[in-house]
Design a protein around this motif. Structure first.
Motif, PDB file in Angstrom:
ATOM      1  N   ILE A  81       0.865  -1.188   0.000  1.00  0.00           N
ATOM      2  CA  ILE A  81       0.000   0.000   0.000  1.00  0.00           C
ATOM      3  C   ILE A  81       0.897   1.231   0.000  1.00  0.00           C
ATOM      4  N   TYR A  82       0.727   2.058  -1.019  1.00  0.00           N
ATOM      5  CA  TYR A  82       1.483   3.302  -1.148  1.00  0.00           C
ATOM      6  C   TYR A  82       0.572   4.458  -0.732  1.00  0.00           C
ATOM      7  N   VAL A  83       1.022   5.218   0.286  1.00  0.00           N
ATOM      8  CA  VAL A  83       0.195   6.273   0.883  1.00  0.00           C
ATOM      9  C   VAL A  83       0.744   7.635   0.501  1.00  0.00           C
ATOM     10  N   GLN A  84      -0.171   8.518   0.060  1.00  0.00           N
ATOM     11  CA  GLN A  84       0.193   9.893  -0.263  1.00  0.00           C
ATOM     12  C   GLN A  84      -0.706  10.845   0.508  1.00  0.00           C
ATOM     13  N   SER A  85      -0.141  11.995   0.863  1.00  0.00           N
ATOM     14  CA  SER A  85      -0.941  13.059   1.468  1.00  0.00           C
ATOM     15  C   SER A  85      -1.614  13.859   0.352  1.00  0.00           C
ATOM     16  N   PRO A  86      -2.469  14.820   0.680  1.00  0.00           N
ATOM     17  CA  PRO A  86      -3.067  15.652  -0.386  1.00  0.00           C
ATOM     18  C   PRO A  86      -2.043  16.403  -1.227  1.00  0.00           C
ATOM     19  N   ILE A  87      -0.794  16.586  -0.716  1.00  0.00           N
ATOM     20  CA  ILE A  87       0.236  17.279  -1.506  1.00  0.00           C
ATOM     21  C   ILE A  87       0.707  16.399  -2.659  1.00  0.00           C
ATOM     22  N   GLN A  88       0.813  15.104  -2.423  1.00  0.00           N
ATOM     23  CA  GLN A  88       1.098  14.083  -3.442  1.00  0.00           C
ATOM     24  C   GLN A  88       2.457  14.240  -4.126  1.00  0.00           C
ATOM     25  N   LEU A  89       3.478  14.632  -3.327  1.00  0.00           N
ATOM     26  CA  LEU A  89       4.836  14.694  -3.872  1.00  0.00           C
ATOM     27  C   LEU A  89       5.644  13.446  -3.539  1.00  0.00           C
ATOM     28  N   VAL A  90       5.350  12.820  -2.401  1.00  0.00           N
ATOM     29  CA  VAL A  90       6.041  11.598  -2.009  1.00  0.00           C
ATOM     30  C   VAL A  90       5.006  10.572  -1.562  1.00  0.00           C
ATOM     31  N   ALA A  91       5.441   9.316  -1.524  1.00  0.00           N
ATOM     32  CA  ALA A  91       4.568   8.232  -1.067  1.00  0.00           C
ATOM     33  C   ALA A  91       5.351   7.340  -0.121  1.00  0.00           C
ATOM     34  N   ARG A  92       4.639   6.777   0.835  1.00  0.00           N
ATOM     35  CA  ARG A  92       5.235   5.826   1.778  1.00  0.00           C
ATOM     36  C   ARG A  92       4.667   4.441   1.504  1.00  0.00           C
ATOM     37  N   ARG A  93       5.552   3.480   1.438  1.00  0.00           N
ATOM     38  CA  ARG A  93       5.132   2.114   1.131  1.00  0.00           C
ATOM     39  C   ARG A  93       4.992   1.298   2.423  1.00  0.00           C
ATOM     40  N   TYR A  94       3.818   0.655   2.549  1.00  0.00           N
ATOM     41  CA  TYR A  94       3.572  -0.283   3.634  1.00  0.00           C
ATOM     42  C   TYR A  94       3.504  -1.688   3.045  1.00  0.00           C
ATOM     43  N   MET A  95       4.236  -2.619   3.660  1.00  0.00           N
ATOM     44  CA  MET A  95       4.215  -4.024   3.229  1.00  0.00           C
ATOM     45  C   MET A  95       3.515  -4.831   4.313  1.00  0.00           C
ATOM     46  N   LEU A  96       2.297  -5.293   4.009  1.00  0.00           N
ATOM     47  CA  LEU A  96       1.435  -5.904   5.019  1.00  0.00           C
ATOM     48  C   LEU A  96       0.953  -7.280   4.581  1.00  0.00           C
ATOM     49  N   ASP A  97       0.467  -8.047   5.539  1.00  0.00           N
ATOM     50  CA  ASP A  97      -0.241  -9.307   5.303  1.00  0.00           C
ATOM     51  C   ASP A  97       0.505 -10.213   4.313  1.00  0.00           C
ATOM     52  N   LYS A  98       1.654 -10.698   4.716  1.00  0.00           N
ATOM     53  CA  LYS A  98       2.496 -11.491   3.824  1.00  0.00           C
ATOM     54  C   LYS A  98       2.092 -12.963   3.808  1.00  0.00           C
ATOM     55  N   ASN A  99       2.330 -13.598   2.649  1.00  0.00           N
ATOM     56  CA  ASN A  99       2.332 -15.066   2.509  1.00  0.00           C
ATOM     57  C   ASN A  99       1.059 -15.751   3.002  1.00  0.00           C
ATOM     58  N   ALA A 100      -0.050 -15.466   2.344  1.00  0.00           N
ATOM     59  CA  ALA A 100      -1.309 -16.183   2.599  1.00  0.00           C
ATOM     60  C   ALA A 100      -1.497 -17.250   1.525  1.00  0.00           C
ATOM     61  N   MET A 101      -2.189 -18.329   1.874  1.00  0.00           N
ATOM     62  CA  MET A 101      -2.428 -19.433   0.920  1.00  0.00           C
ATOM     63  C   MET A 101      -3.886 -19.849   0.963  1.00  0.00           C
TER      64      MET A 101
END
Length: 443
Positions: free
Chosen positions: A142-162
């Protein structure tokens, strides 16, 4: 290091930078623009720093989890849900990239959403698997941006489901009660006129208007001094086996699914109908050897046994050994049973090689051979031929289509029932045949 892995500069920053560079270029001709360009650089840098602080302050400002079903239904649309909560104090612009299983071969999966501060939102999408087995999900990015939308922060969640993919159990709900449902005709199921009576006696009852006069019990009538009739019921607890050929002839694909998977899906639905009709449902598959055998029974856990057996059907698509199949049926199926065999014959010669074994099986059991129309040949026959080559192709296609009809007639000579159907109508046509046999009391 973790900061750099989750830090992404967005295209808006580069587009703005290109615009400022153009302002500097134009200021060579219009000096007034030079000061505006300098001020623009300062504003861009300040907004960039502010955006970084807003997005990266806090550890877990985005919470998300993937909500998956216990199992996927093969050949059907299965819903995958992502629950996302925004703990930021601003409206978060999200870009969601889920690493879905490699079997789907999707390289451009992306969803975009906006979530208000302190709110939660569920995002859903559908996956349609085309083969059975285990489907492994990767990381939920999930890449998160603020309303300014110049940078994004990446969240890596919920790994390796089957999630395991089973034969199409969703069709069970669709076909489960169609034999008594008034809308059954919408699905292609037919009403079969009952011929004669079954031999299973139920009771003697008083005659009412509309009862068949041929069922009058004259001895009971004389004894009671009023008309009495015999009442019969459908014969129950009859063994019905689904026999699935998993040889090379079942590898042919249709709309992404192999003929083998269509046969597996139809067997699952039919087994459920058989049990609802109070008969005994069984199953086995064959190619070079006999596998996945479930003895025909009518018990509470029978459907689960059949489902697990169908899930575990695996094959290298070898040449099918019908001689071994006959020997196995002779040894293990000791009572007269209805055998529904899912296989495929493209030519009359192909049938003739296996016909002695089919005739031997049909001596002791009611055998129904289910094989498939080649839909591509049907399209070729219906297409208009405009060149000599197209005429040749059409004639050859008509020859193959004619051979399919010859196969039906050849099987009929030896008292073997058959179903020639398309993969998409396999389930409906097989259920119709089973209900016809039950209604006519042929077994």
């Amino acid at each position: 290091m973790k900061f750099l892995k989750s830090f992404y500069i967005q295209p808006l920053f580069f587009y703005t930078g290109i615009g400022i560079v153009l302002l500097f270029a134009l200021s060579y001709f219009i000096p007034l623009l030079f000061n505006i360009a300098q001020l623009s650089i300062l504003v861009l840098v300040l907004l960039f720093i502010l955006d970084v602080l807003i997005v990266f302050i806090g550890k877990q400002n985005i919470e998300a989890k993937r909500i998956l079903p216990d199992k996927f239904s093969n050949g059907d649309a299965n819903k995958v849900e992502i629950s996302i909560k925004n703990n930021h104090k601003f409206v978060a612009h999200l870009e969601i990239i889920d690493e879905i299983p490699e079997q789907f071969q999707v390289r451009d999966f992306k969803l975009t959403r906006k979530i208000h501060p302190r709110k939660q939102q569920n995002v859903t999408y559908n996956l349609t698997p085309k083969s059975r087995g285990e489907y492994h999900f990767g990381v939920l990015n999930i890449y998160v941006q603020s309303p300014i939308q110049l940078v994004a922060r990446r969240y890596m969640l919920d790994k390796n489901a089957m999630v395991p993919t089973y034969p199409s159990f969703k069709q069970l709900k669709k076909f489960e009660l169609l034999n008594i449902n008034k809308n059954a005709m919408d699905y292609g199921l037919k009403k079969v006129r009952r011929l004669g009576h079954t031999m299973e006696f139920e009771q003697i009852k008083d005659y009412v208007l509309g009862d068949d006069l041929r069922t009058i019990n004259w001895k009971a009538t004389a004894k009671r001094n009023q008309l009495m009739v015999n009442q019969f019921q459908d014969e129950k607890s009859q063994p019905v086996y689904s026999i699935i050929d998993k040889g090379r002839i079942m590898k042919m694909p249709f709309n992404g699914l192999s003929l083998l998977d269509y046969a597996i899906n139809a067997s699952l639905v039919l087994s459920n109908i058989i049990l609802k009709k109070q008969d005994k449902a069984g199953l086995f598959s064959f190619s070079k050897r006999i596998d996945n055998m479930v003895v025909a029974q009518r018990r509470s856990g029978q459907m689960q046994l059949i489902l697990e057996a169908l899930y575990n059907v695996d094959t290298d698509y070898f040449e099918s050994d019908f001689g071994r199949l006959y020997a196995n049926i002779k040894r293990h199926v000791t009572h007269r049973s209805l055998l529904l065999m899912y296989t495929n014959f493209e030519t009359l010669d192909g049938l003739n090689r296996q016909l002695p074994y089919l005739k031997a099986i049909a001596k002791n059991h009611m055998l129904v051979v289910i094989f498939f129309k080649n839909t591509e040949i049907d399209k070729l026959i219906k297409a208009k031929a405009e060149t000599v080559q197209q005429i040749y192709d059409k004639v050859i296609a008509e020859k193959f289509d004619f051979e399919k009809r010859l196969i039906i007639n050849e099987l009929k000579k030896f008292g073997i029932h058959s179903i020639l159907t398309t993969p998409e109508r396999l389930t409906v046509d097989t259920i119709n045949k089973y209900l016809e046999i039950k209604s006519r009391g042929l077994l």
